[in-house]
Design a protein around this motif. Structure first.
Motif, mmCIF file in Angstrom:
data_model
loop_
_atom_site.group_PDB
_atom_site.id
_atom_site.type_symbol
_atom_site.label_atom_id
_atom_site.label_comp_id
_atom_site.label_asym_id
_atom_site.label_seq_id
_atom_site.Cartn_x
_atom_site.Cartn_y
_atom_site.Cartn_z
ATOM 1 N N ILE A 38 0.643 -1.442 -0.020
ATOM 2 C CA ILE A 38 0.322 -0.061 -0.019
ATOM 3 C C ILE A 38 0.527 1.433 -0.255
ATOM 4 C CG2 ILE A 38 -2.092 -0.972 1.561
ATOM 5 C CD1 ILE A 38 -1.035 -0.128 3.879
ATOM 6 N N LYS A 39 0.337 1.957 -0.939
ATOM 7 C CA LYS A 39 1.288 3.498 -1.055
ATOM 8 C C LYS A 39 1.191 4.366 0.849
ATOM 9 C CE LYS A 39 -0.627 4.390 -4.912
ATOM 10 N NZ LYS A 39 -1.997 5.412 -6.017
ATOM 11 N N ALA A 40 -0.017 4.749 1.572
ATOM 12 C CA ALA A 40 -0.053 4.555 2.715
ATOM 13 C C ALA A 40 1.200 4.519 3.636
ATOM 14 C CB ALA A 40 -1.223 4.845 3.919
ATOM 15 N N PRO A 41 2.395 5.899 4.123
ATOM 16 C CA PRO A 41 3.362 5.174 5.036
ATOM 17 C C PRO A 41 2.980 4.864 6.561
ATOM 18 C CG PRO A 41 2.211 8.022 5.446
ATOM 19 C CD PRO A 41 1.572 7.074 4.275
ATOM 20 N N ALA A 42 3.799 3.956 7.483
ATOM 21 C CA ALA A 42 3.523 3.160 8.483
ATOM 22 C C ALA A 42 3.719 4.221 9.733
ATOM 23 C CB ALA A 42 4.137 1.980 8.332
ATOM 24 N N GLN A 43 2.918 5.221 9.898
ATOM 25 C CA GLN A 43 3.115 6.748 10.626
ATOM 26 C C GLN A 43 1.463 6.805 11.262
ATOM 27 O OE1 GLN A 43 3.828 9.706 7.880
ATOM 28 N NE2 GLN A 43 5.464 9.272 8.853
ATOM 29 N N ASP A 44 1.292 7.212 12.736
ATOM 30 C CA ASP A 44 0.277 7.420 13.088
ATOM 31 C C ASP A 44 -1.181 6.303 12.673
ATOM 32 O OD1 ASP A 44 1.731 9.608 14.230
ATOM 33 O OD2 ASP A 44 1.884 10.835 12.623
ATOM 34 N N GLY A 45 -0.548 5.180 12.551
ATOM 35 C CA GLY A 45 -2.122 4.249 11.859
ATOM 36 C C GLY A 45 -2.386 4.498 10.714
ATOM 37 N N LYS A 46 -1.803 5.330 9.604
ATOM 38 C CA LYS A 46 -2.651 6.279 8.159
ATOM 39 C C LYS A 46 -2.509 4.761 7.174
ATOM 40 C CE LYS A 46 -0.822 10.301 8.702
ATOM 41 N NZ LYS A 46 0.380 11.765 8.153
ATOM 42 N N ALA A 47 -1.406 3.723 7.365
ATOM 43 C CA ALA A 47 -1.027 2.853 6.806
ATOM 44 C C ALA A 47 -2.454 1.807 7.199
ATOM 45 C CB ALA A 47 0.302 1.638 7.261
ATOM 46 N N ASN A 48 -2.498 1.006 8.833
ATOM 47 C CA ASN A 48 -4.192 0.896 8.850
ATOM 48 C C ASN A 48 -5.211 1.139 8.431
ATOM 49 O OD1 ASN A 48 -1.789 -1.357 10.036
ATOM 50 N ND2 ASN A 48 -2.787 0.026 12.188
ATOM 51 N N ASP A 49 -5.585 2.224 8.451
ATOM 52 C CA ASP A 49 -6.305 2.576 7.760
ATOM 53 C C ASP A 49 -6.850 2.888 6.733
ATOM 54 O OD1 ASP A 49 -9.006 4.389 8.423
ATOM 55 O OD2 ASP A 49 -8.313 5.873 7.225
ATOM 56 N N TYR A 50 -5.829 2.860 5.902
ATOM 57 C CA TYR A 50 -5.676 2.807 4.231
ATOM 58 C C TYR A 50 -5.757 1.462 3.878
ATOM 59 C CZ TYR A 50 -4.084 3.058 -0.521
ATOM 60 O OH TYR A 50 -4.207 3.277 -1.608
ATOM 61 N N LEU A 51 -5.317 0.740 4.516
ATOM 62 C CA LEU A 51 -5.679 -1.028 4.561
ATOM 63 C C LEU A 51 -6.806 -1.605 4.324
ATOM 64 C CD1 LEU A 51 -4.275 -3.817 3.931
ATOM 65 C CD2 LEU A 51 -3.728 -3.915 6.968
ATOM 66 N N VAL A 52 -7.723 -1.228 5.473
ATOM 67 C CA VAL A 52 -8.758 -1.496 5.364
ATOM 68 C C VAL A 52 -9.800 -0.898 4.659
ATOM 69 C CG1 VAL A 52 -10.653 -1.175 7.087
ATOM 70 C CG2 VAL A 52 -8.904 -2.033 8.135
ATOM 71 N N LYS A 53 -9.778 0.382 3.919
ATOM 72 C CA LYS A 53 -10.462 0.538 3.052
ATOM 73 C C LYS A 53 -10.153 0.374 1.842
ATOM 74 C CE LYS A 53 -10.108 5.530 4.735
ATOM 75 N NZ LYS A 53 -9.994 7.208 5.030
ATOM 76 N N TYR A 54 -8.520 0.258 1.304
ATOM 77 C CA TYR A 54 -8.114 -0.733 0.724
ATOM 78 C C TYR A 54 -8.769 -2.367 0.079
ATOM 79 C CZ TYR A 54 -5.042 -2.661 -2.760
ATOM 80 O OH TYR A 54 -4.437 -3.196 -4.588
ATOM 81 N N LEU A 55 -8.775 -2.746 0.899
ATOM 82 C CA LEU A 55 -8.737 -3.928 1.323
ATOM 83 C C LEU A 55 -10.765 -3.865 0.318
ATOM 84 C CD1 LEU A 55 -7.206 -6.482 3.745
ATOM 85 C CD2 LEU A 55 -7.348 -6.395 1.190
#
Length: 87
Positions: free
Chosen positions: A28-45
């Motif tokens: 995923i494109k989102a960076p691993a900081q402040d929960g951004k990657a987790n939020d993006y992962l959920v939306k992307y999946l």
């Protein structure tokens, strides 16, 4: 259903694929900081599976690349949609 994935944040593009061991990997494109990657992962999946965002939830691995997700959909539906997306 429970889905185990390995996530690689900060990638140049978003991608779902299975590795040699059969583990689902998500770039995923989102960076691993402040929960951004987790939020993006959920939306992307959710988008890739054709489900509402509320149907995908991270159960464990919030700060780890190996995550366990709970998907509110039939296992067969998820597997068919993943096969279509992953090719």
């Amino acid at each position: 259903m429970t889905l185990n994935v390995k996530v690689k944040p900060g990638s140049k593009l978003d991608q779902l694929y299975y590795d040699e061991q059969g583990l689902l990997n998500v770039r995923i494109k989102a960076p691993a900081q402040d929960g951004k990657a987790n939020d993006y992962l959920v939306k992307y999946l959710a988008k890739q599976l054709g489900l509402p965002r509320s149907s995908v939830d991270i159960v464990s691995g919030f700060t780890n690349p190996h995550k366990r997700l709970e998907i509110e959909a039939a296992e067969e539906v998820v597997r068919v949609r993943l096969a279509a997306v992953c090719g």
